[in-house]
Write a protein that holds these residues in place. Sequence first.
Motif, short mmCIF file in Angstrom:
data_model
loop_
_atom_site.label_atom_id
_atom_site.label_comp_id
_atom_site.label_asym_id
_atom_site.label_seq_id
_atom_site.Cartn_x
_atom_site.Cartn_y
_atom_site.Cartn_z
N SER A 162 -57.05 -55.95 33.08
CA SER A 162 -57.79 -56.14 31.83
C SER A 162 -58.16 -57.60 31.59
O SER A 162 -58.91 -57.90 30.66
N LEU A 163 -57.64 -58.52 32.41
CA LEU A 163 -57.99 -59.93 32.27
C LEU A 163 -59.24 -60.23 33.08
O LEU A 163 -59.28 -59.94 34.28
N PRO A 164 -60.27 -60.82 32.46
CA PRO A 164 -61.52 -61.08 33.18
C PRO A 164 -61.34 -62.12 34.29
O PRO A 164 -60.56 -63.06 34.14
N ALA A 165 -62.06 -61.95 35.38
CA ALA A 165 -61.92 -62.85 36.53
C ALA A 165 -62.50 -64.24 36.27
O ALA A 165 -62.11 -65.20 36.92
N ASP A 166 -63.42 -64.33 35.29
CA ASP A 166 -64.13 -65.61 35.11
C ASP A 166 -64.05 -66.19 33.70
O ASP A 166 -64.76 -67.13 33.38
N SER A 216 -56.21 -68.61 32.63
CA SER A 216 -57.28 -69.60 32.74
C SER A 216 -57.75 -69.66 34.20
O SER A 216 -57.34 -70.53 34.96
N PRO A 217 -58.63 -68.72 34.60
CA PRO A 217 -59.07 -68.68 35.99
C PRO A 217 -59.78 -69.97 36.40
O PRO A 217 -60.48 -70.59 35.59
N ASP A 218 -59.58 -70.36 37.66
CA ASP A 218 -60.21 -71.58 38.16
C ASP A 218 -61.73 -71.58 38.00
O ASP A 218 -62.33 -72.62 37.77
N ILE A 219 -62.35 -70.40 38.09
CA ILE A 219 -63.81 -70.34 38.04
C ILE A 219 -64.38 -70.27 36.62
O ILE A 219 -65.59 -70.24 36.45
N SER A 220 -63.50 -70.25 35.61
CA SER A 220 -64.03 -70.25 34.25
C SER A 220 -64.58 -71.63 33.90
O SER A 220 -64.26 -72.62 34.54
N LYS A 221 -65.43 -71.68 32.89
CA LYS A 221 -66.08 -72.92 32.51
C LYS A 221 -65.07 -73.95 32.01
O LYS A 221 -64.11 -73.60 31.33
N VAL A 222 -65.31 -75.20 32.32
CA VAL A 222 -64.40 -76.29 31.95
C VAL A 222 -64.21 -76.34 30.44
O VAL A 222 -63.08 -76.46 29.96
N ARG A 223 -65.29 -76.23 29.70
CA ARG A 223 -65.18 -76.28 28.24
C ARG A 223 -64.29 -75.15 27.72
O ARG A 223 -63.47 -75.36 26.83
N MET A 224 -64.46 -73.96 28.27
CA MET A 224 -63.64 -72.82 27.86
C MET A 224 -62.17 -73.12 28.14
O MET A 224 -61.30 -72.88 27.29
N LYS A 225 -61.87 -73.65 29.32
CA LYS A 225 -60.49 -73.96 29.67
C LYS A 225 -59.90 -74.97 28.69
O LYS A 225 -58.75 -74.85 28.28
N MET A 226 -60.70 -75.97 28.32
CA MET A 226 -60.23 -76.99 27.38
C MET A 226 -59.95 -76.40 26.00
O MET A 226 -58.94 -76.71 25.38
N THR A 233 -53.74 -68.97 36.77
CA THR A 233 -55.14 -69.21 37.09
C THR A 233 -55.67 -68.12 38.02
O THR A 233 -56.86 -68.01 38.25
N ASP A 234 -54.76 -67.34 38.60
CA ASP A 234 -55.15 -66.17 39.39
C ASP A 234 -54.01 -65.16 39.33
O ASP A 234 -52.88 -65.50 38.97
N PRO A 235 -54.28 -63.89 39.66
CA PRO A 235 -53.27 -62.83 39.50
C PRO A 235 -51.94 -63.09 40.21
O PRO A 235 -50.89 -62.66 39.73
N SER A 236 -51.96 -63.82 41.31
CA SER A 236 -50.71 -64.06 42.03
C SER A 236 -49.72 -64.89 41.21
O SER A 236 -48.51 -64.81 41.41
N GLU A 237 -50.22 -65.68 40.26
CA GLU A 237 -49.35 -66.51 39.43
C GLU A 237 -48.69 -65.74 38.30
O GLU A 237 -47.90 -66.29 37.55
N MET A 238 -49.04 -64.47 38.17
CA MET A 238 -48.38 -63.63 37.17
C MET A 238 -47.96 -62.30 37.78
O MET A 238 -47.96 -61.27 37.13
#
Length: 137
Positions: free
Chosen positions: A57-61, A89-99, A122-127
């Motif tokens: 249910s968590l979006p990839a981006d 906070s996926p690596d490919i999400s926008k920088v502003r969104m991450k901030m 930042t990716d499914p393996s970390e959870m």
Amino acid sequence: MANAASGMAVNDECKLKFRELKAKRTYRFIVFKIEQQEVVVDKVGGSAESYSDFSASLPADECRYAVYDFDFTTEENVQKSKIFFVAWSPDISKVRMKMVYASSKDRFKRELDGIAFELQATDPSEMSMDIVKERVF
């Protein structure tokens, strides 16, 4: 009420759904998103849903906050549950969104009383379930 530092408000539905998850065990998980300077409920997972349903249910981006009610059995064979918080906070999400998500996380988490621990992913393996179990026991 908006926080001066992050400018972020928390919708009352977020607190209501969290209380229902915690007290009534109505849900297995809740996913939250930030929309127009406010944290709102994005998705809720029914009590029968699995951890893989939650992960899916968590979006990839896009970033999200989430809580999951994890059931487990102790070594003494006692049924327990712990609610944990995920800062997604996926690596490919926008920088502003991450901030925005990073700067608002602690304020939002304080609104949710009863969280046992937090995972930042930042990716499914970390959870993964292995990491969750490691944190619970």
